[in-house]
Enzyme design. Structure first.
Site, short mmCIF file in Angstrom:
data_model
loop_
_atom_site.label_atom_id
_atom_site.label_comp_id
_atom_site.label_asym_id
_atom_site.label_seq_id
_atom_site.Cartn_x
_atom_site.Cartn_y
_atom_site.Cartn_z
N ASP A 45 87.18 -20.22 -19.61
CA ASP A 45 86.46 -18.95 -19.51
C ASP A 45 86.59 -18.44 -18.08
OD1 ASP A 45 84.54 -16.97 -19.23
OD2 ASP A 45 82.99 -18.08 -20.28
N ILE A 46 87.09 -17.25 -17.91
CA ILE A 46 87.35 -16.74 -16.56
C ILE A 46 86.06 -16.58 -15.75
CG2 ILE A 46 87.31 -14.26 -17.10
CD1 ILE A 46 89.93 -14.13 -15.32
N ASN A 56 88.05 -1.22 -19.18
CA ASN A 56 88.54 0.04 -19.75
C ASN A 56 88.27 1.15 -18.74
OD1 ASN A 56 85.91 1.39 -20.34
ND2 ASN A 56 85.67 -0.39 -21.68
N GLY A 59 85.07 -8.69 -24.97
CA GLY A 59 86.06 -9.61 -24.40
C GLY A 59 85.71 -10.05 -22.98
N VAL A 60 86.72 -10.09 -22.13
CA VAL A 60 86.55 -10.50 -20.73
C VAL A 60 85.52 -9.61 -20.04
CG1 VAL A 60 87.72 -10.61 -18.50
CG2 VAL A 60 88.89 -11.44 -20.53
N ASP A 61 85.63 -8.32 -20.28
CA ASP A 61 84.76 -7.33 -19.65
C ASP A 61 83.28 -7.63 -19.97
OD1 ASP A 61 84.20 -5.05 -18.22
OD2 ASP A 61 84.84 -3.65 -19.78
N SER A 95 95.26 -7.09 -21.73
CA SER A 95 95.68 -6.31 -22.92
C SER A 95 95.95 -7.14 -24.17
CB SER A 95 96.93 -5.43 -22.63
OG SER A 95 96.61 -4.34 -21.81
N THR A 96 95.87 -8.48 -24.08
CA THR A 96 96.25 -9.29 -25.25
C THR A 96 95.11 -9.56 -26.22
OG1 THR A 96 95.77 -11.41 -24.17
CG2 THR A 96 98.00 -10.51 -23.88
N TYR A 129 93.03 -4.89 -26.93
CA TYR A 129 94.11 -3.90 -26.80
C TYR A 129 95.40 -4.29 -27.53
CZ TYR A 129 91.47 -0.91 -23.55
OH TYR A 129 90.55 -0.05 -22.99
N1 AR6 Z 1 87.86 -15.77 -20.27
C1 AR6 Z 1 89.22 -15.74 -20.35
N2 AR6 Z 1 89.88 -15.05 -21.29
C2 AR6 Z 1 89.15 -14.38 -22.21
C3 AR6 Z 1 87.74 -14.36 -22.20
C4 AR6 Z 1 87.08 -15.09 -21.18
N3 AR6 Z 1 85.76 -15.13 -21.08
N4 AR6 Z 1 87.31 -13.57 -23.23
C5 AR6 Z 1 88.42 -13.13 -23.86
N5 AR6 Z 1 89.54 -13.62 -23.27
P1 AR6 Z 1 90.21 -8.61 -23.85
P2 AR6 Z 1 92.06 -6.34 -23.41
C6 AR6 Z 1 90.96 -13.39 -23.57
O1 AR6 Z 1 89.91 -8.12 -25.22
O2 AR6 Z 1 92.91 -6.75 -24.56
C7 AR6 Z 1 87.04 -4.67 -23.56
O3 AR6 Z 1 86.18 -4.10 -24.50
C8 AR6 Z 1 91.28 -12.81 -24.91
O4 AR6 Z 1 91.40 -13.85 -25.89
O5 AR6 Z 1 89.10 -9.07 -23.00
O6 AR6 Z 1 92.70 -5.95 -22.12
C9 AR6 Z 1 87.32 -3.74 -22.39
O7 AR6 Z 1 86.16 -3.01 -22.03
C10 AR6 Z 1 92.61 -12.12 -24.65
O8 AR6 Z 1 93.71 -13.04 -24.71
O9 AR6 Z 1 90.97 -7.45 -22.98
C11 AR6 Z 1 88.39 -2.85 -22.95
O10 AR6 Z 1 87.84 -1.83 -23.75
C12 AR6 Z 1 92.49 -11.67 -23.20
O11 AR6 Z 1 91.41 -12.43 -22.64
C13 AR6 Z 1 89.21 -3.78 -23.80
O12 AR6 Z 1 88.31 -4.84 -24.18
C14 AR6 Z 1 92.19 -10.18 -23.00
O13 AR6 Z 1 91.30 -9.77 -24.03
C15 AR6 Z 1 90.35 -4.40 -23.04
O14 AR6 Z 1 91.15 -5.15 -23.94
#
Ligand code: AR6
Length: 178
Positions: A15-16, A29, A37-39, A127-128, A131
């Site tokens: 977890d980041i 975003n 997600g991460v955000d 983005s993975t 997005y």
């Molecule tokens: N630590 C590490 N990696 C993670 C974590 C975490 N805590 N949570 C998810 N991932 P994403 P995006 C992985 O969706 O695709 C948000 O709503 C996840 O499995 O966080 O760039 C923003 O506000 C995936 O492989 O980001 C934007 O609207 C990767 O991190 C939108 O999502 C990125 O997943 C951005 O989408």
């Protein structure tokens, strides 16, 4: 361009928001006002200071939001980091090649981190998730761009991968290119 020897590229599964680093990169975003997600995890763990700083950015330099491919820093709130660098990845499209925008996220985030004097930078696989970018291609762009762009004062770039699939994809790309 080759990576200066001083920059290490490392992979961890986890977890980041639990990393101890100078910079945690957020897959944000354009609104900068949070999401899933991460955000979502960063705002949850980092507390309200990060959102307050994002609101200030929206009220000043980024009235229309942060454009895709750009990066901007805020406090890291209560995370074990000095700054969060927010970047906006492109939404995956099978009809249009948006790879340059994804590469720009890594390049711009590293540029901002270096300007701040950061030595350690943790990236998610931008983005993975929500997005929709395919993990193999997302990993290739991430590793290639970081190997080309990371430079002093940055000493370590750590990709923090949430699941086994992401970790394996990054491992394969790094072994092939690193
Ligand atoms: N630590 C590490 N990696 C993670 C974590 C975490 N805590 N949570 C998810 N991932 P994403 P995006 C992985 O969706 O695709 C948000 O709503 C996840 O499995 O966080 O760039 C923003 O506000 C995936 O492989 O980001 C934007 O609207 C990767 O991190 C939108 O999502 C990125 O997943 C951005 O989408």
């Amino acid at each position: 361009m080759s990576t200066p020897e001083a920059v290490r590229v490392t992979l961890v599964r986890g977890d980041i928001t639990q990393q101890s680093v100078d910079v945690v990169v957020n897959a944000a975003n354009s609104s900068l006002l949070g999401g899933g997600g991460v955000d979502g995890a960063i705002h949850r763990q980092g507390g309200p200071e990060i959102l307050a700083a994002c609101r200030e950015l929206r009220a000043s330099h980024y009235g229309k939001g942060l454009p895709t491919g750009k990066a901007v820093a805020t406090t890291a709130g209560s995370l074990d980091a000095r700054w969060v660098v927010h970047t906006v990845g492109p939404v995956w499209s099978s009809a249009e090649d948006r790879s340059a925008l994804l590469a720009s996220c890594y390049r711009e985030s590293l540029r901002v981190a270096a300007e701040l004097g950061a030595r350690t930078v943790a990236f998610p696989a931008i983005s993975t998730g929500i997005y929709g970018w395919p993990m193999d291609d997302g990993a290739r762009i991430a590793v290639r761009t970081v190997l080309a762009e990371a430079a002093a004062p940055v000493e370590e770039v750590r990709f923090v991968l949430f699941d086994a699939h992401a970790f394996v994809e990054f491992e394969e790309v790094l072994a092939a290119q690193g």
